[in-house]
Design a protein around this motif. Structure first.
Motif, short mmCIF file in Angstrom:
data_model
loop_
_atom_site.label_atom_id
_atom_site.label_comp_id
_atom_site.label_asym_id
_atom_site.label_seq_id
_atom_site.Cartn_x
_atom_site.Cartn_y
_atom_site.Cartn_z
N LEU A 123 0.82 -1.20 0.00
CA LEU A 123 0.00 0.00 0.00
C LEU A 123 0.85 1.26 0.00
N THR A 124 0.47 2.19 -0.82
CA THR A 124 1.09 3.52 -0.84
C THR A 124 -0.01 4.55 -0.80
N ALA A 153 -7.13 0.14 4.16
CA ALA A 153 -5.94 -0.47 4.75
C ALA A 153 -4.80 0.53 4.78
N SER A 154 -3.86 0.29 5.71
CA SER A 154 -2.74 1.21 5.85
C SER A 154 -1.54 0.45 6.44
N LEU A 155 -0.35 0.93 6.09
CA LEU A 155 0.87 0.40 6.69
C LEU A 155 1.26 1.15 7.95
N ASP A 156 0.94 2.46 7.99
CA ASP A 156 1.42 3.29 9.09
C ASP A 156 0.32 3.93 9.93
N GLY A 157 -0.93 3.73 9.57
CA GLY A 157 -2.03 4.33 10.31
C GLY A 157 -2.30 5.76 9.94
N GLN A 213 -7.64 -9.67 -3.63
CA GLN A 213 -6.25 -9.59 -4.04
C GLN A 213 -5.42 -9.18 -2.82
N PRO A 214 -4.39 -9.94 -2.48
CA PRO A 214 -3.66 -9.68 -1.23
C PRO A 214 -3.06 -8.27 -1.18
N VAL A 215 -3.09 -7.71 0.02
CA VAL A 215 -2.44 -6.44 0.30
C VAL A 215 -1.58 -6.61 1.55
N VAL A 216 -0.51 -5.86 1.64
CA VAL A 216 0.33 -5.88 2.84
C VAL A 216 -0.02 -4.65 3.66
N ALA A 217 -0.49 -4.88 4.89
CA ALA A 217 -0.94 -3.78 5.73
C ALA A 217 -0.84 -4.17 7.19
N VAL A 265 -12.90 -0.39 8.93
CA VAL A 265 -14.23 -0.62 8.36
C VAL A 265 -15.10 0.57 8.72
N THR A 266 -15.63 1.23 7.68
CA THR A 266 -16.52 2.38 7.90
C THR A 266 -17.91 2.03 7.40
N ILE A 267 -18.90 2.14 8.28
CA ILE A 267 -20.29 1.87 7.90
C ILE A 267 -20.83 3.11 7.20
N ASP A 268 -21.34 2.90 6.00
CA ASP A 268 -21.78 4.04 5.18
C ASP A 268 -23.25 4.38 5.35
#
Length: 705
Positions: free
Chosen positions: A15-16, A646-650, A672-676, A681-684
């Protein structure tokens, strides 16, 4: 357990800032939701598609109970039929076993069963009970079991199709003496059927077409047999009652004709067989499971009441360390008569032992239909160290691959048809979800195709055990579809302390200590290996191998194994995972406690989010969200539209998925896999009640090299 370095063929996405992955509104969604809506009904029965057995209404405030011991064999046949007809409208009759292991009134006085006062009929006035409900039958069916005991099963079947009371001439005379005037609507006394084969060929040719095909009762009709156990269910449902010996080729062939007209994934057997393996392998060929029930009492009564299952919360798993992890599985929970009788006695007597070490109790998933109060008793009195897993081999006892030669059951593969195989595993998944079970013990082995079917259809499973009674070479540990571990039991059905202790000492002495070791055993509950003895075993091994072993729950065992092998495991179960929320932060932990019974919810649309911190970066490939209503505990809410980031650093977030117009109770997505390290999760959309609610979240990821 076999090691593996293979992963999903999709490449991981690092993730970027500003990147997106699969959030397009029109992309296909891997949607999965096996939950049927749970029905709690006031009268009649509910038996929707996808439900293995019917569920009955809430029992009446006062129950008429009669001791089975006060009834002759053929009176049991008649009173069971009456019970089925009456209880179909509302459970009011209890055929009670005065000599039950757990005690005559134990279940009646258990709050999760919730029976009102019992009006107990004794031997002198049992026909008064029949007189009370005589207007709920449409006449008599007369039969003569002295000609052939199997005519009892024919009579039970035909009577159930026509709401008639099956009676002998002696019973008919008793009815008349008690002033009960019911006409003989059908007379089977002139049938000249001398063998079991003739009786059931007659049943098949003349009545089977009209019988319920989702259920068949296998009940021994001769002395020492089954004269009331689940016959009430047959009467209530119009199911056939048979008893064919699968060691006899012609009788097995006829039973196969019955099973061939039933559909895998939509059918179940209640009862038992002349021999275990000859019968179970016969049903297994057709993808039909058997619920051992030849001593299960008053099935139409225990099928009533509150069907919402109180699935216990799951404690966080221990952190992975270089230890030997040991999981002990206790038989014989697939056997519903055991859960009704012997287990209740063992469970209550073991209260001081339970909770000292993790114990894995096999249980029958079908109890959610036929005994929800029984299942809820064990769940409500369990400690965090008590883990429940499905008995063999899912929804109903099946033997996909037999490893023990017996008459009528050669070693080999029985469940070979892919359609029937998938039908069985799909039905199993529905009941694993409804019962909250995450592991299954398979008797005996499973072929690669069978393991693949479990992996494809049983998304609820963390793992399964397989076993070997006679050293069949194909029985081995494996990983199916790069996610589902099948663990070969070191010893299946160990009966003595000395046997299992000797094996464990040998395994631990030969362990090189270079990587975690995983050892699973099954103990025979009918032998000496009761909970207190298992605790003694754990204490002894801890003295012999201090700081090197850890006994674990089955759900922890399989997740630890996957983590050790760098395969996906449930990160929500990790002790490193922390969860926070925009509102009601004190309830956020309930969203990752492993049960859909508890909820996190909030009323502020700007704070309707949950955030997970896994403590390190993982390669994430799947998530599961159980929405409000998933367990039947809550009314389904319209809070299923959500965005996943998703995030790596918050700090820098990327949207990786989004849902609108979602109507399912469970959203299960392979992505599809992500590294995080972080997931949000945000309820809309808030629900109709103005609240956003989530029952449970699972996130699957693997450790990075």
């Amino acid at each position: 357990m076999a090691r593996t370095t293979a992963f999903c063929i999709c490449a991981a996405v690092i993730l970027t800032s500003g990147s997106t992955n699969g959030a397009e509104a029109d992309r296909p969604k891997n949607h999965y939701s096996p939950y049927p809506q749970v029905a709690n009904i006031e009268s009649g029965v509910a038996w929707p598609a996808g439900q293995a057995l019917p569920i009955f209404a809430t029992p009446a405030d006062r129950i008429d109970a009669i001791s089975i011991q006060s009834l002759t064999i053929d009176e049991q046949i008649a009173f069971a039929a009456l019970q089925g007809y009456v209880n179909r409208q509302q459970p009011r009759i209890y055929l009670q076993n005065a000599r039950a292991d757990e005690g005559r009134d134990t279940w009646a006085q258990t709050s999760t069963v919730a029976l009102g006062p019992l009006n107990v009929f004794d031997y002198r006035d049992k026909y008064d009970l029949l007189a009370k409900y005589a207007d709920e039958v449409d006449g008599l069916l007369l039969y003569d079991p002295s000609r052939n005991a199997h005519l009892r099963n024919l009579a039970s079947t035909v009577a159930g199709l026509n709401r008639l009371l099956p009676v002998t001439s002696a019973m008919q005379a008793q009815l008349q003496r008690h002033g009960i005037e019911l006409k003989v609507a059908l007379d089977l006394t002139n049938l000249s059927l001398s063998s079991p084969l003739e009786v059931y060929e007659h049943l098949y040719n003349h009545y089977w077409e009209k019988c319920e095909k989702r259920l068949i009762i296998s009940a021994r009709p001769s002395r020492g047999g089954d004269f009331h156990h689940t016959r009430d269910m047959a009467a209530a449902c119009g199911a056939a009652v048979v008893w064919l010996d699968c060691r006899v080729p012609d009788e097995r062939a006829l039973l196969e004709k019955f099973f061939g007209d039933m559909t895998a994934g939509k059918a179940i057997v209640l009862g038992w067989y002349a021999t275990e393996r000859s019968g179970i392998t016969t049903a297994s060929q057709f993808g039909i499971g058997t619920m051992p029930a030849d001593h299960y009492v008053s099935s139409t009564l225990f099928s009533g009441g509150d069907h919402r299952i109180q699935i216990p919360a799951v404690p966080p798993k221990p952190p992975l360390a270089n230890k030997a992890y040991i999981a002990i599985f206790i038989s014989d929970g697939d056997n519903i008569q055991y859960t009704q009788h012997a287990l209740r006695k063992i469970w209550d007597a073991s209260a001081s032992s339970r909770g000292q070490i993790p114990l894995n109790w096999t249980i029958a998933p079908g109890l959610v239909d036929i005994g929800p109060g029984i299942l809820n008793y064990y769940y409500s009195t369990a400690t965090p160290q008590d883990c429940f897993v499905a008995g063999p081999s899912g929804m109903g006892y099946a033997i996909p691959f037999n490893t023990l030669t017996e008459p009528g059951a050669a070693v080999g593969d029985y469940l070979t048809d892919p359609v029937r195989l998938d039908g069985y595993t799909r039905l199993t998944e529905t009941y694993l979800q409804r019962a909250g079970l995450r592991a299954v013990t398979i008797w005996d082995n499973a072929t690669p195709a069978q393991r693949a079917s479990y992996a494809k259809n049983c998304r609820q499973l963390y793992g399964a055990t397989v076993q070997n009674f006679k050293d069949v070479p194909s029985v081995a540990s494996s990983i199916a579809e790069q996610r589902l571990p099948f663990d070969k039991l070191v010893i299946p059905y160990a009966g003595t302390y000395e046997h299992i202790h000797r094996s464990l000492r040998s395994k631990l002495k030969n362990w090189d200590g270079e990587a975690p070791l995983f050892l699973s055993y099954q103990v025979d509950i009918w032998g000496e290996m009761r909970p207190a003895k298992i605790v003694e075993l754990a204490q002894q091994l801890n003295r012999e191998f201090p700081d090197k072993i850890e006994f674990v729950r089955a759900d922890h065992y399989f997740n630890l194994a996957n983590e050790s092998h760098r395969l996906p495991f449930n990160l929500a179960m990790s002790p490193l995972t922390k969860i926070s929320a925009g509102q009601a932060a004190d309830l956020a932990q309930q969203a990752i406690d492993g049960t859909p019974v508890t909820l996190w919810s909030c009323s502020d649309p700007d704070a309707a989010w949950l955030q997970l911190d896994f403590g390190a970066a993982y390669r994430i490939n799947r998530y599961v969200i159980r929405h409000a209503g998933a367990s039947g505990m809550q009314q389904a809410q319209n809070t299923r539209a959500f965005t996943l980031q998703a995030s790596l650093d918050g700090a820098k977030w990327s949207t990786i998925d989004a849902y609108k117009g979602n109507v399912e109770n469970v959203t299960d997505v392979e992505m599809q896999p992500v590294v995080a390290r972080y997931l949000r999760v945000t309820i809309d959309d808030l629900g109709a009640d103005g609240r956003a609610s989530i029952a449970d979240i699972e996130v699957y990821g693997s450790r990075q090299p």
